[in-house]
Design a protein around this motif. Structure first.
Motif, PDB file in Angstrom:
ATOM      1  N   ASP A 178       6.991  -5.921  -0.433  1.00  0.00           N
ATOM      2  CA  ASP A 178       5.788  -5.463   0.256  1.00  0.00           C
ATOM      3  C   ASP A 178       4.514  -6.137  -0.242  1.00  0.00           C
ATOM      4  OD1 ASP A 178       7.256  -3.747   1.826  1.00  0.00           O
ATOM      5  OD2 ASP A 178       6.937  -1.991   0.540  1.00  0.00           O
ATOM      6  N   TYR A 181       3.476 -12.645  -2.053  1.00  0.00           N
ATOM      7  CA  TYR A 181       2.859 -13.630  -1.160  1.00  0.00           C
ATOM      8  C   TYR A 181       1.912 -12.984  -0.137  1.00  0.00           C
ATOM      9  CZ  TYR A 181       6.754 -16.267  -3.101  1.00  0.00           C
ATOM     10  OH  TYR A 181       7.665 -16.839  -3.963  1.00  0.00           O
ATOM     11  N   LYS A 182       1.545 -11.730  -0.367  1.00  0.00           N
ATOM     12  CA  LYS A 182       0.628 -11.057   0.550  1.00  0.00           C
ATOM     13  C   LYS A 182      -0.680 -10.709  -0.139  1.00  0.00           C
ATOM     14  CE  LYS A 182       4.460  -9.040   3.168  1.00  0.00           C
ATOM     15  NZ  LYS A 182       5.152  -7.787   3.585  1.00  0.00           N
ATOM     16  N   GLN A 189       0.910 -11.543  -8.525  1.00  0.00           N
ATOM     17  CA  GLN A 189       1.926 -12.321  -7.820  1.00  0.00           C
ATOM     18  C   GLN A 189       2.991 -12.842  -8.785  1.00  0.00           C
ATOM     19  OE1 GLN A 189       2.227 -12.655  -4.417  1.00  0.00           O
ATOM     20  NE2 GLN A 189       0.626 -11.088  -4.439  1.00  0.00           N
TER      21      GLN A 189
END
Length: 212
Positions: A178, A181-182, A189
């Motif tokens: 979730d 990379y968001k 990260q």
């Protein structure tokens, strides 16, 4: 084991503020600016301007929520693993539990340090995140399951511990999915990637112990 060592090293770096670039006074050090030459349009002279790094992007609400929820998620893994020395029959289970306990204690300390370093992001994320309740965290053992684990001994403990910890790790992987990379924060990260790689490896190890 190599992946687990990498996680611990990364977590220690997080706690020390290495990855977040903290200065001695608690601020964020910026790389020095420099003067660059900008070509002018035809017939116009060249110009110079000062170029420097832009301010790092603030962590996203998703990243803050990930860290806030991963702390109690890890804490439950510690609670479960602390039972192994007195209850487990298998040396492999005791060894695995010890590694999980050692590494995740460091990660919890690092994540708490990260939250303290980003008070503005935490404040902005407040209300947009769920607050780290058990129901919001996949893989968490229920109170009834923990009670059964505390009461188990020998091979019964080994099987229940491994079954619950596999589900617990799979829940952590869902949380990683979730956020990975968001977001924009290098530390979070990297933590998410470390959690993904190490817990996938540990799931494989636990399944091997159960099959053996």
């Amino acid at each position: 084991m190599r992946n687990r060592v990498a996680v611990v090293i990364t977590a220690v770096a997080m706690a020390a503020g290495v990855l977040s670039g903290c200065s001695s006074d608690g601020g964020t050090e910026a790389a020095p600016s420099k003067t660059v030459l900008v070509p002018g349009r035809p017939g116009e002279p060249n110009k110079t301007r000062v170029a420097g790094p832009s301010k790092p992007a603030e962590p996203t609400a998703a990243e803050v929520g990930f860290v806030q929820m991963m702390i109690p998620h890890h804490a439950q893994a510690l609670e479960m693993s602390a039972l192994a020395p007195d209850r487990a029959a298998s040396g492999k289970v005791r060894s695995l539990a010890s590694r999980i306990e050692t590494a995740q204690k460091v990660e919890i300390a690092a994540m708490r340090s990260w939250l303290k370093q980003h008070p503005d992001a935490v404040l902005k994320a407040h209300g947009r995140n769920h607050g780290g309740q058990h129901a919001d965290m996949p893989g968490m053992a229920t109170p009834e399951q923990l009670k059964r684990l505390r009461g188990a001994r020998g091979e019964a403990f080994d099987k229940l511990y491994l079954d619950l910890m596999i589900i617990h790790h799979q829940g952590a992987l869902t949380m990683v999915k979730d956020v990975l990379y968001k977001g924009t924060d290098v530390t979070v990260q990297q933590l998410a990637r470390d959690v993904e790689s190490t817990q996938l490896a540990e799931i494989g190890r636990m399944k091997d112990i159960l099959a053996g």
